[in-house]
Structures are given as structure tokens and as C-alpha cells.
Design an enzyme around this catalytic site. Structure first.
Site, PDB file in Angstrom:
ATOM      1  N   ASP A  41       0.808  -1.221   0.000  1.00 29.79           N
ATOM      2  CA  ASP A  41       0.000   0.000   0.000  1.00 29.79           C
ATOM      3  C   ASP A  41       0.841   1.271   0.000  1.00 29.79           C
ATOM      4  O   ASP A  41       0.402   2.321   0.471  1.00 29.79           O
ATOM      5  CB  ASP A  41      -0.928  -0.004   1.221  1.00 29.79           C
ATOM      6  CG  ASP A  41      -1.950  -1.119   1.158  1.00 29.79           C
ATOM      7  OD1 ASP A  41      -2.504  -1.343   0.069  1.00 29.79           O
ATOM      8  OD2 ASP A  41      -2.184  -1.773   2.182  1.00 29.79           O
ATOM      9  N   GLU A  42       2.045   1.196  -0.553  1.00 27.00           N
ATOM     10  CA  GLU A  42       2.939   2.345  -0.536  1.00 27.00           C
ATOM     11  C   GLU A  42       3.238   2.882  -1.929  1.00 27.00           C
ATOM     12  O   GLU A  42       4.190   3.622  -2.132  1.00 27.00           O
ATOM     13  CB  GLU A  42       4.245   1.975   0.182  1.00 27.00           C
ATOM     14  CG  GLU A  42       4.043   1.577   1.634  1.00 27.00           C
ATOM     15  CD  GLU A  42       5.357   1.232   2.340  1.00 27.00           C
ATOM     16  OE1 GLU A  42       6.409   1.662   1.844  1.00 27.00           O
ATOM     17  OE2 GLU A  42       5.312   0.542   3.361  1.00 27.00           O
TER      18      GLU A  42
END
Length: 298
Positions: A241-242
């Protein structure tokens, strides 16, 4: 893999404009140089936006131009743009019409983001063709069939993940899919999957990360007494999720809101943020720079 419906593709309208996206070191004369190439080839510039990141001295530009008045062919114009980009040490990319992309949606059991994409697409707000829906469950097949879209089930377990993802990739490539949208798809896509479709996978999740990782984030946010909830849409990368953030939004809450209220408000944010992010990608309004997105049109 289980096939539950046939594909339905919307007819592509005639579009006469292309998009030029430019990025590189900021210097004098960049705007003029690319403008002269376009005008010299008879292309009427319909819109143009620029941004300079003063911290890194990087320049970004997006120009939409009419090709119906173009005096040369695509190859000649592309070569002219490439020559200017090379001279200025810039990266330049032209997206020719039709700008309409082929999209695959990945879903599990959550419906809200999925419904929103389908309804916005039917209303003509998303200029794309949804060529298939892929899921690890059969639950949303009936919704998909209502819209006449192909639905494929790949039952993924720890032991079958690699094999099933390989089959998914084969299907996506066979359909010439341009963009993959993870509409609350509750499976972690592998590094190999992400690298196969770089900056072509959009994911949506709540904005509590990196806090409240894992299941029931809204319950833990409620217990913590948070005052803001939100949603984030980003490109999926190997860093989970980066990836580069495309779109975000938040909403204030207070002590009167229950856990159910937080979840309901969060779902509204998730579906709205996801649609905005997908639309930005479809309209070629994004330039990825490192781990961030330059977003035009706002």
C-alpha cells in the site's frame, strides 16, 4: 477458472485529440520548444498545464492537441517530439486516439466500489471499455451479468496463488487490458503481478494506514477516537500500500458516530475516491515521478 458471462464492449466514439506528457529537468524554453513542434506540424493545442517542482527542479507538462489539423503523420510528429526531448534531456510520451482504454476490475465480496464503477461507466462518466471482471469468489457474478460483462473466477489459495495469477495474467494479456482496478479485492497481488503491469493497477483502501493495519480498521479507529476518516487510491506496487498516490479524501467524524457510521461514511469515500482516480488515469492526467503522482486537471 470459471467463466460466468460473455464480454460486452461499448462502441468507441471518434476522438480527434492526442495527449503529450513531458517530464524532466526544469530549464528555460521547454514550453516553447514543445509548443513550436506541435504548432509546426499543424496541431492546435486544446489545453496545456505545467508544473515545476522547485525542490527537485523538475518540470512536468500535459498538453492535449487536436490532430484533425495535423499537416504530417504520427511518425513524423513523434520523431519531432523525440528530437526535442532528447535535446532537452526530457521524457516525452504521446498517447494517440482513441484514448479509450480496456479495463479489468478485480473484486471479492464487497460491492460498493464495484457498483459505483459499473454505474458511472454506464452513465458515460468513465471513458473506457470494461472487458472483464475477475474475482476469487462467485458472489458478484449476478451483478456483473446485469451489465453484460464477462466474469471469471480464480479460486486462490496459498498453494495455488502463483499458478492462478499466471492464468490471470494470460487472460489479461489476451484481452489487451490497459488498466486493472482493484475494487476492494481482498487478495494481495504478487510482486510479479505488479511488475507485469507497472503503474497500470489502481488500488483503493482506507486512509488509516500505516496505523490500524489488518482487519476491522474502523473498529480500532472508533476505539482510538479518531476525528478523521478517509480513503486513498494509489498505484499498486511491490511495496503493497505504498505505491504512488493518485487521489485521497477525508471526512470529519465525532463522538456521535458509531462504528457502523464510520464504515458507511468510509465506503462513500472509498467509491468516490476510486472513481476519481480511475478517471484521472483514463484521461492521461497523471505523470508518475518516483513514488509520487503529478496530477493535472485539478
Amino acid at each position: 477458472m470459471t467463466s460466468l458471462a460473455s464480454a460486452s464492449v461499448t462502441k468507441v466514439p471518434h476522438i480527434s485529440h492526442a495527449v503529450l506528457r513531458v517530464s524532466g529537468p526544469d530549464k528555460k524554453g521547454v514550453i516553447a520548444a514543445f509548443t513550436q513542434v506541435l504548432s509546426g506540424h499543424g496541431c492546435n493545442i486544446l489545453s496545456s498545464e505545467q508544473h515545476t517542482d522547485t525542490a527537485s527542479s523538475r518540470f512536468f507538462q500535459r498538453s492535449a492537441f487536436d490532430i484533425s489539423t495535423m499537416l504530417t503523420d504520427k511518425v513524423t510528429l513523434s520523431n519531432g517530439i523525440s528530437e526535442v526531448a532528447k535535446r532537452l534531456n526530457m521524457k516525452a510520451e504521446i498517447t494517440w486516439p482513441p484514448l479509450r482504454k480496456k479495463v479489468a476490475i478485480f473484486v471479492s465480496k464487497y460491492e460498493h466500489c464495484f457498483w459505483e464503477l459499473l454505474l458511472r461507466h454506464r452513465a458515460g462518466e468513465l471513458p473506457c471499455d470494461i472487458v472483464c471482471v475477475i474475482s476469487n469468489h462467485p458472489d458478484l457474478a449476478s451483478i456483473t451479468q446485469m451489465f453484460g460483462i464477462r466474469y471469471e473466477v480464480f479460486k486462490i489459495t496459498k498453494d495455488t496463488k502463483a499458478e492462478q495469477e499466471t492464468k490471470e495474467i494470460e487472460l489479461l494479456n489476451s484481452l489487451n487490458v490497459d488498466l486493472i482496478v482493484l475494487a476492494r479485492y481482498m487478495q494481495i497481488v504478487s510482486d510479479n503481478f505488479c511488475s507485469t503491469f507497472p503503474h497500470r493497477i489502481i488500488n483503493i483502501h482506507h486512509s488509516f494506514l500505516p496505523a490500524f493495519i489488518g482487519s476491522k480498521p474502523y473498529h480500532r479507529a472508533f476505539e482510538r477516537g479518531v476525528k478523521l476518516i478517509g480513503a486513498t487510491a494509489h498505484y499498486a506496487t511491490a511495496d503493497l500500500d505504498e505505491g504512488p498516490i493518485i487521489e485521497q479524501d477525508v471526512k470529519r467524524i465525532n463522538h456521535k458516530d458509531s462504528v457502523e457510521d464510520l464504515i458507511a461514511k468510509g465506503r462513500i469515500l472509498e467509491k468516490e475516491v476510486l472513481v476519481r482516480a480511475v478517471k484521472k488515469h483514463l484521461q492521461e492526467e497523471l505523470i508518475v515521478e518516483g513514488n509520487k503522482c503529478i496530477v493535472f486537471g485539478d
